[in-house]
Design an enzyme around this catalytic site. Structure first.
Site, mmCIF file in Angstrom:
data_model
loop_
_atom_site.group_PDB
_atom_site.id
_atom_site.type_symbol
_atom_site.label_atom_id
_atom_site.label_comp_id
_atom_site.label_asym_id
_atom_site.label_seq_id
_atom_site.Cartn_x
_atom_site.Cartn_y
_atom_site.Cartn_z
ATOM 1 N N LYS A 153 0.858 -1.187 0.000
ATOM 2 C CA LYS A 153 0.000 0.000 0.000
ATOM 3 C C LYS A 153 0.894 1.236 0.000
ATOM 4 C CE LYS A 153 -4.013 1.576 2.744
ATOM 5 N NZ LYS A 153 -4.871 1.171 3.889
ATOM 6 N N SER A 170 -9.653 -1.634 6.964
ATOM 7 C CA SER A 170 -9.097 -1.399 5.633
ATOM 8 C C SER A 170 -8.299 -2.556 5.042
ATOM 9 C CB SER A 170 -8.226 -0.135 5.640
ATOM 10 O OG SER A 170 -9.037 1.002 5.753
ATOM 11 N N SER A 226 -9.432 0.860 2.877
ATOM 12 C CA SER A 226 -8.639 1.734 2.026
ATOM 13 C C SER A 226 -7.496 1.031 1.310
ATOM 14 C CB SER A 226 -8.067 2.884 2.865
ATOM 15 O OG SER A 226 -7.208 2.397 3.883
#
Length: 460
Positions: free
Chosen positions: A77, A177, A153
């Site tokens: 990420k 997330s 996310s």
């Protein structure tokens, strides 16, 4: 190779059946071919990946052990620092930051174990998102249906793993997330106990709730990554000093002494039929009939929102004052609301947190594992703003975390397990354990995987 597990790649590289360089070249070619359709990557570190793969091959040629993840491609990420690159955290504002001076701690550990970094992944701006949509970099797409959300996310992480671009990815989980994209994309994700894995070198969102962890297409790969990610680190003040506690050998046999219960009440309400059927399928597979209710879950989720808004707005206050126009309006407005919260609201939310922690600790004196839905529905359409839940029309963006927030709130370890229902997109179920009991949650997830709960890479 798009369906090859990390464990199999590492074994073939260690034995010289494959070279790490060939694995990386194949991976980079697949990313080049498929990422335009998935929008999972914001950065591909091709040159670095080739250099790291060559190092692995040199160790193998010299008769040395390159590590348990030898030659395994992984991506992170884009809130994890990558040496020489700017850490975007899904934002426009961070583009102006200097490049990172060193890799995040978890990247260092994966690399030391022989894994090869191939890039950074799309995410919701500053991790404040459950959809996988990003105003600045576009939506990461669900490989099972590219018109659908990947979840957020850590949306790029879910998309890249489910789409077969990489077998392993790192994500972060503050309110869900890791688990939300794992559920929507049909993969396995681990949110470890708060304080288990170092956040050193990752861009913060809400410090008292932020977790980091791995995402994979199998429990074996998830456990392999989890084992090498553990260890001490002075950069993260929240990291608890504990010995490394590996997941160990996962088997398909369920320990009959494990006390497992299905969560009802709050967790049986509002979700769609798909969420209820997925939970029932898991309960049936494990032979579980016991259902319990935890009180004050709704209050815990509300308090989690207060803490999230208050802590995130404090971190972003200088930019909210000077560069508010550079934020996604949905992110900006929630942070501005957090900046207006009185201190008494934050203190009361922390009191609710302490009380809820005691309530759930009492539950774990009677049970070892709790089962709950991961998301209230399968992946919504990209751009969809509302969804029908419990007879009401609710906003998609906040309510995809309906079932994940209460467990982040008190830092429990959770494995998201994908369930494939007939004529349906995948949807996940949470395997929740007591603090520091990741191995138990992973073992139950492995049992389910052995009984047909397997996520497959979609055919394009």
């Amino acid at each position: 190779m798009d369906r090859t597990s990390a464990a199999e790649i590492a074994e073939k590289v260690r034995t010289g059946t494959w070279t790490a360089r060939a694995v990386v070249d194949t991976t980079l070619a697949r990313i080049a071919a498929e990422n335009p359709r998935l929008n999972a990557f914001t950065l591909v570190t091709a040159e670095r990946a080739r250099q790291e793969a060559t190092r692995v091959d040199q160790l193998v040629a010299a008769g040395q052990n390159p590590g348990p993840l030898a030659g395994v491609p992984f991506a992170v990420k884009n809130l994890f620092d990558i040496q020489g690159e700017v850490t975007l955290a899904g934002s426009k504002i961070n583009r102006d930051l200097p490049p990172a001076q060193q890799d995040a701690i978890l990247i260092q550990r994966l690399t030391a174990a022989g894994a090869v970094l191939v890039g950074a992944l799309n995410m919701g701006e500053y991790a404040y998102d459950f959809t996988g949509e990003n105003l600045h970099y576009g939506a990461s797409r669900n490989p099972h249906d590219r018109s659908r959300m990947s979840g957020g996310s850590s949306g790029g992480s879910g998309s890249a793993v489910a789409g077969g671009l990489v077998p392993l990815a790192l994500g972060s989980d503050t309110n869900g997330s890791i688990r939300v994209p794992s559920s929507l994309c049909g993969i396995f994700g681990l949110k470890p106990t708060y304080g288990r894995l170092s956040r050193g070198g990752s861009f913060p969102f809400c410090p008292s709730l932020d977790h980091v962890g791995p995402m994979a297409r199998s429990t074996q790969d998830l456990a392999l990554a989890y084992d090498v990610l553990q260890g001490p680190d002075d950069q993260d003040a929240a990291l608890v000093k504990r010995p490394v506690e590996p997941a160990g050998t996962l088997t398909e046999k369920l320990d009959p002494s494990l006390r497992i219960a299905v969560l009802g009440g709050y967790f049986a309400q509002q979700g769609t039929d798909a969420a209820r059927r997925a939970l029932q399928r898991v309960a049936d597979a494990l032979g579980i009939q016991s259902t319990i209710e935890i009180p004050e879950v709704a209050a815990a989720r509300a308090a989690a929102y207060v803490i999230t808004n208050a802590e995130s707005s404090t971190l972003h206050l200088p930019n909210l004052r000077s560069r508010a126009h550079d934020y996604d309006p949905d992110v900006r407005d929630r942070m501005l609301a957090g900046a207006l919260l009185p201190a008494t609201a934050y203190l009361q939310a922390q009191r609710v947190r302490a009380r809820f922690q005691k309530i759930v600790a009492g539950v774990f004196t009677q049970h070892d594992i709790l089962l709950a839905p991961a998301t209230p529905m399968t992946a919504p359409a990209i751009g969809q703003k509302t969804m029908a839940l419990g007879g009401e029309e609710m906003l998609v963006r906040p309510h995809l975390g309906l079932y994940t927030q209460p467990f982040s709130f008190i830092g429990l370890p959770v494995v998201a397990v994908p369930v494939q229902l007939p004529d349906s997109l995948p949807i996940g179920v949470q395997i929740i354990a007591g603090p520091w009991q990741e191995a138990k949650a992973l073992q139950v997830a492995r049992v389910l995987e052995g009984r047909g709960f397997v996520s497959t890479v979609p055919q394009y």
